[in-house]
Design an enzyme around this catalytic site. Structure first.
Site, PDB file in Angstrom:
ATOM      1  N   ARG A 154      -2.757  -4.103  -3.994  1.00  0.00           N
ATOM      2  CA  ARG A 154      -3.292  -2.753  -4.143  1.00  0.00           C
ATOM      3  C   ARG A 154      -2.374  -1.925  -5.046  1.00  0.00           C
ATOM      4  NH1 ARG A 154      -4.123  -1.266   2.109  1.00  0.00           N
ATOM      5  NH2 ARG A 154      -2.258  -2.576   2.228  1.00  0.00           N
ATOM      6  N   VAL A 188      -4.649  -5.522  14.875  1.00  0.00           N
ATOM      7  CA  VAL A 188      -4.779  -4.590  13.750  1.00  0.00           C
ATOM      8  C   VAL A 188      -3.789  -3.435  13.880  1.00  0.00           C
ATOM      9  CG1 VAL A 188      -6.423  -3.214  12.394  1.00  0.00           C
ATOM     10  CG2 VAL A 188      -7.223  -5.222  13.621  1.00  0.00           C
ATOM     11  N   ALA A 189      -3.256  -3.228  15.079  1.00  0.00           N
ATOM     12  CA  ALA A 189      -2.290  -2.149  15.317  1.00  0.00           C
ATOM     13  C   ALA A 189      -0.870  -2.539  14.944  1.00  0.00           C
ATOM     14  CB  ALA A 189      -2.341  -1.723  16.793  1.00  0.00           C
ATOM     15  N   ASP A 216       0.794  -2.504  12.238  1.00  0.00           N
ATOM     16  CA  ASP A 216       1.503  -1.534  11.405  1.00  0.00           C
ATOM     17  C   ASP A 216       2.265  -0.522  12.247  1.00  0.00           C
ATOM     18  OD1 ASP A 216       1.182  -2.198   8.715  1.00  0.00           O
ATOM     19  OD2 ASP A 216      -0.836  -1.383   8.641  1.00  0.00           O
ATOM     20  N   GLU A 251      -1.215   8.199   6.819  1.00  0.00           N
ATOM     21  CA  GLU A 251      -1.801   7.932   8.130  1.00  0.00           C
ATOM     22  C   GLU A 251      -1.768   9.119   9.078  1.00  0.00           C
ATOM     23  OE1 GLU A 251       2.529   6.654   8.653  1.00  0.00           O
ATOM     24  OE2 GLU A 251       1.009   6.520   7.071  1.00  0.00           O
ATOM     25  N   HIS A 276       4.118   4.688   8.390  1.00  0.00           N
ATOM     26  CA  HIS A 276       4.191   3.993   9.681  1.00  0.00           C
ATOM     27  C   HIS A 276       5.629   3.959  10.191  1.00  0.00           C
ATOM     28  CE1 HIS A 276       0.012   2.823   9.216  1.00  0.00           C
ATOM     29  NE2 HIS A 276       0.287   2.264   8.046  1.00  0.00           N
ATOM     30  N   LYS A 312       1.775   0.950   0.241  1.00  0.00           N
ATOM     31  CA  LYS A 312       2.524   0.548   1.419  1.00  0.00           C
ATOM     32  C   LYS A 312       3.863   1.279   1.504  1.00  0.00           C
ATOM     33  CE  LYS A 312       1.684  -1.745   4.205  1.00  0.00           C
ATOM     34  NZ  LYS A 312       1.070  -1.276   5.482  1.00  0.00           N
ATOM     35  N   TYR A 363       1.429   5.340   2.662  1.00  0.00           N
ATOM     36  CA  TYR A 363       1.509   4.981   4.071  1.00  0.00           C
ATOM     37  C   TYR A 363       2.980   4.789   4.431  1.00  0.00           C
ATOM     38  CZ  TYR A 363      -3.533   4.052   4.290  1.00  0.00           C
ATOM     39  OH  TYR A 363      -4.895   4.172   4.259  1.00  0.00           O
ATOM     40  N   LEU A 422      -4.948   3.129  18.473  1.00  0.00           N
ATOM     41  CA  LEU A 422      -4.147   3.987  17.589  1.00  0.00           C
ATOM     42  C   LEU A 422      -3.751   5.258  18.319  1.00  0.00           C
ATOM     43  CD1 LEU A 422      -3.071   4.737  14.702  1.00  0.00           C
ATOM     44  CD2 LEU A 422      -5.252   5.915  14.374  1.00  0.00           C
TER      45      LEU A 422
END
Length: 371
Positions: free
Chosen positions: A15, A267-268, A270, A118, A96, A75, A94, A240
């Site tokens: 990306r 999927v959590a 991150d 996020e 995190h 990222k 992002y 989330l």
């Protein structure tokens, strides 16, 4: 403002922070944009395409970080990228931070202004910059999980939707938000037996109205989690807490009780993951086996469909990037409380409460930080 776009460097991350269309908009607004060479090559955006819309191409990330007033990424910055940030430089990406004390410390030490995609909010407590990637990750979770159920991947050898005369797989989705909703849509489309578990009765009612009687909606308790997780063929962790570390909802004992060859897709991850047995993996080595259960815990899942993900993300981030460039970060944050919620680090201070609490650091309210 001079806006810089470095090439992403996480494993198999293709990306890019700004598409050519986004660059064109920024230049139309009177700004300059520099892009590291080959930053968009992985999704078919060549250096020449960036040049045609007015961007400057530079030879290294170091030059991007050295020159740019604002760095736009996808990222979280890796340690050596954090060390290239400077006092007062704006970082828009992002982050995190809650499960990542090293990155947090490095960003604090740099003195930069770090705004996290996020935690930027929208009307009705939505997360507009997280939502596009949550949609992608939710849909990907089912195709990844279906692949992991194949025998060669360590799975039990089940076809997710079964065939006439053979039972379909049992899919449990923990969390009924954006990720969960998209996972449900994909799993039901493949004709699996789908259960969603959530602690919000209101959300369960909405999902029941949206998907009808073919979706099993269950209120989240320890007992219900244990019952449905241990009986599942595929579990998708889709919980989330905005900006905070994910709660560990599935214990190691539950994982041990699952059938051999079952699959967990976290999927959590991150935000630290919602399974006790999770640790982050990469697209190069996406899974591992623990207690005879396949774990898929890739921390940048949407990077596997980088072109779709980049354009979806830019659709959401561009208005905020333009505001930051047009007004400067202080005026842009002061004018928009939703964007202000994205401020996580400001000149050596943590300005997002959930991050401060997760890491045991002091907290300065963002409005106070920007004066």
């Amino acid at each position: 403002m001079l806006v810089g776009v470095p090439k992403e460097i996480k494993t198999h991350e293709y990306r890019v922070g700004l598409t050519t269309g986004s660059v064109s908009e920024l230049i139309h607004h009177g700004h300059q944009v520099i892009v590291e060479t080959n930053a968009g090559a992985g999704i078919g955006l060549s250096d020449e395409m960036y040049r045609r819309v007015g961007a400057g191409i530079v030879g290294s990330a170091a030059e991007v970080f050295a020159r740019a007033d604002m760095v736009v990424k996808v990222k979280e910055p890796q340690p050596h990228e954090c060390r290239m940030l400077r006092e007062g430089q704006v970082l828009f990406t992002y982050l995190h931070l809650a499960p990542d004390p090293e990155q947090t410390r490095l960003l604090l030490d740099s003195g930069c202004v770090a705004i996290a995609y996020e935690t930027v909010t929208g009307p009705a407590n939505t997360l507009p910059l997280l939502s596009p990637m949550s949609e992608v990750a939710g849909r990907m979770s089912i195709q990844a999980g279906a692949h992991c159920l194949e025998k060669e991947q360590g799975g039990s050898g089940m076809l997710l939707g079964g065939v006439p005369g053979v039972e379909a797989a049992k899919v449990v989705v923990i969390g009924g938000g954006v990720v969960g909703t998209n996972a449900i849509r994909m799993a039901m489309g493949l004709e699996a037996h789908v259960t969603v578990i959530d602690k919000s009765l209101g959300r369960l009612k909405e999902l029941d109205m949206q998907f009808g009687c073919m979706l099993n909606t269950i209120y989240a308790t320890r007992e219900s989690l244990e019952r449905y997780v241990t009986g599942a063929d595929l579990v998708v962790g889709a919980v989330l807490v905005p900006g905070a570390a994910a709660p560990k909802l599935v214990t190691e004992e539950m994982v041990k009780a699952m059938r051999p060859g079952s699959v967990l897709v976290d999927v959590a991850i991150d935000q630290g993951g919602c399974f006790e047995t999770s640790h982050a993996t990469t697209h190069a080595s996406p899974t591992y086996m623990l207690h005879d259960v396949v774990h898929y815990c890739v921390a940048n899942m949407p990077g596997a469909v980088a072109r779709t993900s980049t354009f979806a993300l830019n659709n959401a981030t561009l208005p905020f990037a333009l505001a930051l460039a047009d007004k400067g970060y202080r005026k842009a944050l002061a004018a928009d409380p939703h964007l202000l919620n994205g401020l996580n680090i400001h000149h050596g201070k943590v300005t997002y409460q959930a991050v401060a609490e997760a890491l045991g650091l002091g907290f300065v309210p963002p409005a106070q930080a920007i004066g």
